[in-house]
Design a protein around this motif. Structure first.
Motif: not given
Ligand code: C5P
Ligand code: MG
Length: 230
Positions: A199-207, A213-221, A223-227
């Motif tokens: 997290r200190k290195e700016g490498k964490v996406a919080d889900i 499940i589908p709403q969790v996956y929206e957050q995951v997608k 995060a992937l698109n961002k990183h």
């Protein structure tokens, strides 16, 4: 069990460079407490992004059952107690599984996803790893520096309900209340510092995995698109 020798990292990895080149091989760590939904989300990402999914816990359980493994009893003990298996064992299992996938890339029907495995490239979800600081530092140094961390989390009550439900069919020695309490303790005390470091290195996406499940996956997608650039 006590007389089993685990090889030392300096004898296993002698090169001065990681085994895999991070400009070609993308590693996403997937962390979160027991029952947070890591495996469920990984299965969805495999389909949509052409990742190979490697669960450290699954690899350890497979090694535990492998006829002729010298580590079977040791792994069984650590898992039952909710403790972290010595990192050399887990990292070597992950490295071997990654090498296998690089040698035999997954068969993908979408040409765009297939391109993710061409010309020495590859993409991996490493699930349930790193769970301890030494694993994190060693893997990034000797196997492959990770791209970022998906931290999938919810409260312990929810995770407990999910594990109790899963215990009806999972056949896992550690899906019981007694082991689960130890796994939560290990997670809080040993694994959270790893999340905090990334997290200190700016490498964490919080889900937030308290939602369906589908709403969790929206957050995951998102995060992937961002990183990642694919
Ligand atoms: O991730 P999963 O719940 O399948 O892990 C089961 C157990 O495997 C953990 O509680 C721990 O004992 C062991 N493990 C480990 N190191 C990891 C991942 C799992 O020691 N990185
Ligand atoms: Mg899992």
């Amino acid at each position: 069990m006590s007389n089993v020798q685990v090889p030392k990292a300096e004898d296993l990895w002698k090169g001065d460079k990681p085994v895999f080149d991070p400009s070609k091989v993308t590693v996403v760590f997937v962390l979160g407490g027991p029952g947070a939904g890591k495996g469920t989300q990984c299965a969805l990402m495999v389909k949509d992004y052409g990742f190979v999914h490697l669960s450290a816990g699954d690899l350890l359980r497979a090694e535990q059952e492998r006829p002729g493994s010298q580590y079977g009893d040791l792994i069984r003990h650590y898992i039952k107690e909710g403790l972290i298996v010595p990192m050399e064992i887990t990292i070597k299992l992950l490295e071997n599984a990654m090498a296998d996938a690089m040698a035999n890339p997954p068969k993908l029907t979408d040409p765009k996803l297939e391109a993710g495995w061409e010309n020495g490239k590859g993409r991996f979800l490493i699930d349930g790893f790193p769970r301890k600081m030494d694993q994190a530092l060693m893997f990034d140094k000797v196997v492959c520096p990770s791209a970022f961390v998906l931290f999938i989390n919810t409260d312990e009550d929810k995770m407990t309900q999910r594990i109790i439900e899963r215990s009806k069919t999972s056949g896992r020695d550690d899906d019981n209340l007694e082991s689960l309490k130890k796994r939560f303790k290990t997670f809080r005390e040993t694994s959270m510092p790893v999340v905090d470091m990334y997290r200190k290195e700016g490498k964490v996406a919080d889900i937030d995995s308290s939602v369906p499940i589908p709403q969790v996956y929206e957050q995951v997608k998102a995060a992937l698109n961002k990183h990642l650039s694919f």
